[in-house]
Design a protein around this motif. Structure first.
Motif, PDB file in Angstrom:
ATOM      1  N   GLY A 106      -6.326  -4.445  -2.027  1.00  0.00           N
ATOM      2  CA  GLY A 106      -7.675  -3.920  -2.503  1.00  0.00           C
ATOM      3  C   GLY A 106      -8.514  -5.131  -1.411  1.00  0.00           C
ATOM      4  N   TYR A 130      -2.059   8.248  13.300  1.00  0.00           N
ATOM      5  CA  TYR A 130      -1.514   7.449  11.872  1.00  0.00           C
ATOM      6  C   TYR A 130      -0.881   8.595  10.760  1.00  0.00           C
ATOM      7  CZ  TYR A 130      -1.944   4.508   8.410  1.00  0.00           C
ATOM      8  OH  TYR A 130      -2.225   3.881   6.659  1.00  0.00           O
ATOM      9  N   VAL A 132       1.410   9.789   6.860  1.00  0.00           N
ATOM     10  CA  VAL A 132       0.988   9.283   5.923  1.00  0.00           C
ATOM     11  C   VAL A 132       1.607  10.277   5.001  1.00  0.00           C
ATOM     12  CG1 VAL A 132      -1.661   9.738   5.712  1.00  0.00           C
ATOM     13  CG2 VAL A 132      -0.175   8.048   3.866  1.00  0.00           C
ATOM     14  N   ASN A 136       0.817   9.367  -0.970  1.00  0.00           N
ATOM     15  CA  ASN A 136       0.798   8.670  -0.327  1.00  0.00           C
ATOM     16  C   ASN A 136      -1.040   8.251  -0.771  1.00  0.00           C
ATOM     17  OD1 ASN A 136      -0.116   5.226   0.388  1.00  0.00           O
ATOM     18  ND2 ASN A 136       1.560   5.553   1.475  1.00  0.00           N
ATOM     19  N   SER A 139      -3.276   4.694   1.133  1.00  0.00           N
ATOM     20  CA  SER A 139      -2.933   5.348   2.461  1.00  0.00           C
ATOM     21  C   SER A 139      -4.022   6.241   2.889  1.00  0.00           C
ATOM     22  CB  SER A 139      -1.534   5.068   2.780  1.00  0.00           C
ATOM     23  OG  SER A 139      -1.200   4.922   4.153  1.00  0.00           O
ATOM     24  N   ARG A 141      -6.876   7.261   1.597  1.00  0.00           N
ATOM     25  CA  ARG A 141      -8.309   6.725   1.370  1.00  0.00           C
ATOM     26  C   ARG A 141      -8.380   6.087   2.532  1.00  0.00           C
ATOM     27  NH1 ARG A 141     -10.011   6.055  -4.094  1.00  0.00           N
ATOM     28  NH2 ARG A 141     -11.343   5.174  -3.651  1.00  0.00           N
TER      29      ARG A 141
HETATM   30  C1  LIG Z   1      -1.512   0.634   1.563  1.00  0.00           C
HETATM   31  C2  LIG Z   1      -1.447  -0.899   1.995  1.00  0.00           C
HETATM   32  C3  LIG Z   1      -1.659  -1.592   3.152  1.00  0.00           C
HETATM   33  C4  LIG Z   1      -3.461  -0.689   1.984  1.00  0.00           C
HETATM   34  O1  LIG Z   1      -3.516  -2.089   1.998  1.00  0.00           O
HETATM   35  P1  LIG Z   1      -4.737  -3.045   1.370  1.00  0.00           P
HETATM   36  O2  LIG Z   1      -4.860  -4.198   2.324  1.00  0.00           O
HETATM   37  O3  LIG Z   1      -4.735  -3.197   0.100  1.00  0.00           O
HETATM   38  O4  LIG Z   1      -6.026  -2.226   2.102  1.00  0.00           O
HETATM   39  P2  LIG Z   1      -7.853  -3.181   2.180  1.00  0.00           P
HETATM   40  O5  LIG Z   1      -7.930  -3.550   0.743  1.00  0.00           O
HETATM   41  O6  LIG Z   1      -7.470  -2.235   3.704  1.00  0.00           O
HETATM   42  O7  LIG Z   1      -8.187  -1.214   1.217  1.00  0.00           O
HETATM   43  C5  LIG Z   1      -8.849  -0.290   2.163  1.00  0.00           C
HETATM   44  C6  LIG Z   1      -9.080   1.301   1.185  1.00  0.00           C
HETATM   45  O8  LIG Z   1      -8.012   1.737   1.215  1.00  0.00           O
HETATM   46  C7  LIG Z   1      -8.655   1.986   0.266  1.00  0.00           C
HETATM   47  N1  LIG Z   1      -7.886   1.802  -0.722  1.00  0.00           N
HETATM   48  C8  LIG Z   1      -7.737   0.471  -0.685  1.00  0.00           C
HETATM   49  N2  LIG Z   1      -6.591   0.256  -2.068  1.00  0.00           N
HETATM   50  C9  LIG Z   1      -6.650   1.724  -3.098  1.00  0.00           C
HETATM   51  C10 LIG Z   1      -6.281   1.454  -4.556  1.00  0.00           C
HETATM   52  N3  LIG Z   1      -5.586   1.112  -5.425  1.00  0.00           N
HETATM   53  N4  LIG Z   1      -6.366   2.994  -4.599  1.00  0.00           N
HETATM   54  C11 LIG Z   1      -7.128   3.501  -3.792  1.00  0.00           C
HETATM   55  N5  LIG Z   1      -7.380   3.205  -2.588  1.00  0.00           N
HETATM   56  C12 LIG Z   1      -7.683   1.949  -2.007  1.00  0.00           C
HETATM   57  C13 LIG Z   1     -10.173   1.872  -0.460  1.00  0.00           C
HETATM   58  O9  LIG Z   1     -10.567   2.977   0.544  1.00  0.00           O
HETATM   59  C14 LIG Z   1      -9.980   0.396   0.019  1.00  0.00           C
HETATM   60  O10 LIG Z   1     -11.813   0.430   1.137  1.00  0.00           O
HETATM   61  P3  LIG Z   1     -12.800   0.588  -0.689  1.00  0.00           P
HETATM   62  O11 LIG Z   1     -12.010  -1.112  -1.086  1.00  0.00           O
HETATM   63  O12 LIG Z   1     -14.141  -0.055   0.508  1.00  0.00           O
HETATM   64  O13 LIG Z   1     -12.651   1.495  -1.526  1.00  0.00           O
HETATM   65  C15 LIG Z   1      -1.222  -1.611   0.902  1.00  0.00           C
HETATM   66  O14 LIG Z   1      -1.734  -0.842  -0.484  1.00  0.00           O
HETATM   67  C16 LIG Z   1       0.398  -0.899   0.908  1.00  0.00           C
HETATM   68  O15 LIG Z   1       0.816  -2.542   1.627  1.00  0.00           O
HETATM   69  N6  LIG Z   1       1.420  -0.411   0.427  1.00  0.00           N
HETATM   70  C17 LIG Z   1       2.243   0.089   0.530  1.00  0.00           C
HETATM   71  C18 LIG Z   1       2.272   0.112   2.070  1.00  0.00           C
HETATM   72  C19 LIG Z   1       2.106   1.451   2.148  1.00  0.00           C
HETATM   73  O16 LIG Z   1       2.099   2.520   1.982  1.00  0.00           O
HETATM   74  N7  LIG Z   1       2.000   1.609   3.289  1.00  0.00           N
HETATM   75  C20 LIG Z   1       1.372   2.554   4.200  1.00  0.00           C
HETATM   76  C21 LIG Z   1       2.854   3.544   4.865  1.00  0.00           C
HETATM   77  S1  LIG Z   1       1.689   4.823   5.299  1.00  0.00           S
END
Ligand SMILES: CC(C)(COP(=O)(O)OP(=O)(O)OC[C@H]1O[C@@H](n2cnc3c(N)ncnc32)[C@H](O)[C@@H]1OP(=O)(O)O)[C@@H](O)C(=O)NCCC(=O)NCCS
Length: 175
Positions: A106, A130, A132, A136, A139, A141
């Motif tokens: 986040g 990409y 997904v 998820n 991911s 969003r």
């Molecule tokens: C998916 C993942 C990589 C996101 O990483 P992150 O560094 O937290 O993401 P960011 O902080 O760059 O978030 C960018 C955007 O993603 C969305 N987002 C991130 N976390 C979110 C949450 N908990 N709920 C809803 N949207 C979310 C938002 O749109 C956010 O933008 P905003 O903050 O301006 O609203 C991370 O949650 C993760 O490692 N998840 C487990 C593995 C996974 O699912 N990988 C993806 C496989 S396709």
């Protein structure tokens, strides 16, 4: 499991502006050779071997990672077309396998790494994909907030019940 297929055209992307104290690393096996020891070393050895064996349509595999000190905070990979992703063109690239350390989720790290991956990909023809899993939502969003458009819905096949042999297929293209 339903899979969403997202895509965007390549276009010049600005360099990500990292918060102080964070390092951005890009590893390209075709140019940099063997991966460094550390987290994901085993997986990266496999990607290095694939690169050496010519598994990919083009030698453009890359890993983008963000670190603080010696600690991995985020990682993603950029993959050219190979047999698992037959829907891609030879010039296309795919961003995948994203992971952010749970303590720093986040904070925009995934978005920064995607920007760097897009910057690395700019300058060549082709599109960026990409994939997904539909459930998820984080991911989904994330990638929609990065300007990718959903272009299909599909699944991963499981020949003989073996996931590793599967390919991703678009079953329903979207307009
Ligand atoms: C998916 C993942 C990589 C996101 O990483 P992150 O560094 O937290 O993401 P960011 O902080 O760059 O978030 C960018 C955007 O993603 C969305 N987002 C991130 N976390 C979110 C949450 N908990 N709920 C809803 N949207 C979310 C938002 O749109 C956010 O933008 P905003 O903050 O301006 O609203 C991370 O949650 C993760 O490692 N998840 C487990 C593995 C996974 O699912 N990988 C993806 C496989 S396709």
């Amino acid at each position: 499991m339903t899979v969403y297929f997202y895509r965007r055209d390549r276009a010049p992307a600005t360099a990500p502006c990292l918060p102080p104290g964070l390092d951005l690393r890009v590893w390209r096996p075709a140019e940099d050779g063997l991966p460094r020891r550390g987290p994901k070393h085993g997986q990266n050895l496999v990607w290095w071997a694939f690169s050496r064996l010519g598994v990919f349509a083009r030698p453009r595999f890359a890993e983008v990672s963000i670190w603080r000190g010696g600690r991995l905070l985020h990682r993603l990979i950029v993959t050219p077309r190979w047999r698992r992703f037959p829907f891609m063109d030879a010039d296309d690239l795919q961003i995948g396998d994203l992971w952010t350390h749970p303590e720093v989720r986040g904070q925009g790290l995934a978005r920064l790494a995607i920007l760097e991956a897009r910057r690395q990909a700019a300058g060549a023809a082709g599109r960026i994909w990409y994939l997904v899993e539909a459930n998820n939502t984080v991911s989904v969003r994330l990638i929609e907030s990065c300007g990718f458009r959903r272009v299909g819905v599909g699944r991963r096949t499981r020949p003989f019940g073996v996931r590793a042999l599967g390919r991703f297929e678009i079953e329903t293209p979207l307009p």
